[in-house]
Design a protein around this motif. Structure first.
Motif, short mmCIF file in Angstrom:
data_model
loop_
_atom_site.label_atom_id
_atom_site.label_comp_id
_atom_site.label_asym_id
_atom_site.label_seq_id
_atom_site.Cartn_x
_atom_site.Cartn_y
_atom_site.Cartn_z
N ASP A 276 0.82 -1.20 0.00
CA ASP A 276 0.00 0.00 0.00
C ASP A 276 0.86 1.26 0.00
N GLN A 278 0.40 4.31 1.26
CA GLN A 278 0.54 4.99 2.54
C GLN A 278 1.47 4.24 3.48
N HIS A 279 1.43 2.91 3.44
CA HIS A 279 2.34 2.12 4.27
C HIS A 279 3.79 2.33 3.84
N TYR A 282 4.97 5.84 4.98
CA TYR A 282 5.24 5.85 6.42
C TYR A 282 6.54 5.10 6.73
N ALA A 283 6.73 3.96 6.10
CA ALA A 283 7.91 3.14 6.40
C ALA A 283 9.20 3.80 5.92
#
Length: 339
Positions: A276, A278-279, A282-283
């Motif tokens: 994903d 967004q994941h 963020y990561a």
């Protein structure tokens, strides 16, 4: 309709007092050996001689044989004949969801219009004055550029039809860094370096294209804050530097991060991330996520280990820890004896 952005944003300050919105073009000069270069016009302004490398007006009647070759979020590109030479014509369209961003993208395309380098796509002319017979209501402006060809690095990397050995990916990456060094030396930051934005000519030379996300830093400045009025800053999320994801300042080191991801793609011919969006975002910021170099055999050789070290420096989470384009060139050269 012309853009409401003033013409002073389009032309150097020593030229815009004499702008002729009627016919002011920089014709291509055809050489005896068949190649075409841009003829630089010379004008006398207030007793001074001034020159520029591109035109603010397009001779529309000289355009022939327009053929679509591609399209993107902010425009469509056509292959055409102009003054007897093959060119690329880009129509920058209005984005219905974000009209400001599409307008800013058009002006950003011209940040490198005054620059000439073998590894940067050359701008010939640009204008917001488009006749009804050539334009449409969704068009903000038109840009004429040199026609490099129909291939880009994205197609070469993932098409798998062409070999991409050590000599070739090293030559391609060196071309990109030469282009970045030149841009950065003129305070231009591209901000969307990725394989799809690197065109490959018939001579197998890489040229950086698509400056719609670019920024011109203040003279002598190494970093610029992101203005809340700039809607187009960012680039492709898979290649975006962590500091940009966090809304921090823009510097040439953001391009170095993007180059690191692009170099990994050239070597591995894999997609940098899965999962994903967004994941991933963020990561990248919170957990220092980067493309995998551990389980790919190409990174296990002596050359591969040097590449891993180079990549880790390019995509460091801290911009100050990344090398400059100037510093990258000799580091890439060090890989050559290992072939």
């Amino acid at each position: 309709m012309p853009s409401p952005v003033p013409v002073t944003r389009l032309l150097p300050k020593d030229l815009y007092p004499s702008v002729d919105i009627g016919t002011c073009s920089s014709p291509l000069t055809k050489h005896s050996h068949g190649s075409a270069t841009l003829q630089v016009p010379v004008q006398r302004l207030h007793g001074r001689v001034a020159s520029r490398l591109w035109s603010s007006v397009i001779h529309w009647k000289e355009l022939r044989s327009m053929q679509p070759v591609g399209s993107g979020g902010f425009g469509s590109v056509y292959k055409a004949e102009y003054l007897g030479s093959t060119v690329a014509l880009k129509k920058v369209k209005k984005c219905t969801k974000n009209k400001l961003a599409s307008r800013q993208s058009f002006w950003a395309e011209l940040n490198a219009a005054h620059l000439r380098h073998r590894n940067i796509v050359r701008v010939i002319a640009a204008t917001t004055c488009v006749p009804a017979s050539f334009g449409d209501e969704s068009s903000i402006g038109t840009i004429l550029m040199e026609f490099v060809g129909s291939r880009n690095l994205q197609q070469i990397i993932y098409g798998r039809a062409e070999p991409l050995g050590e000599d070739r990916w090293l030559r391609y990456s060196t071309d990109i860094v030469h282009g970045l060094r030149f841009l950065h030396s003129h305070s231009v930051v591209h901000l969307d370096i990725k394989p799809a934005n690197v065109l490959v000519s018939s001579e197998d030379v890489c040229k950086i294209a698509d400056f719609g996300c670019s920024l011109k830093l203040d003279h002598g400045s190494e970093m610029s804050p992101i203005s809340p009025h700039l809607s187009h800053v960012g680039g492709t999320y898979t290649h975006r530097a962590p500091e940009l994801l966090k809304g921090e300042g823009v510097s040439p080191k953001a391009d170095i991060f993007s180059f690191g991801i692009t170099l990994w793609q050239l070597i591995s011919r894999e997609q940098p991330y899965t999962g994903d969006r967004q994941h991933v975002l963020y990561a990248v910021v919170a957990h220092n996520l980067r493309p995998c170099v551990q389980n790919l055999p190409v990174f296990e050789s002596e050359q591969g280990r040097l590449c891993r070290t180079l990549l880790s420096r390019c995509w460091s989470g801290e911009g100050r820890c990344r090398p400059s384009a100037e510093e990258l060139l000799p580091q890439l050269e060090q890989l050559r004896p290992l072939r």
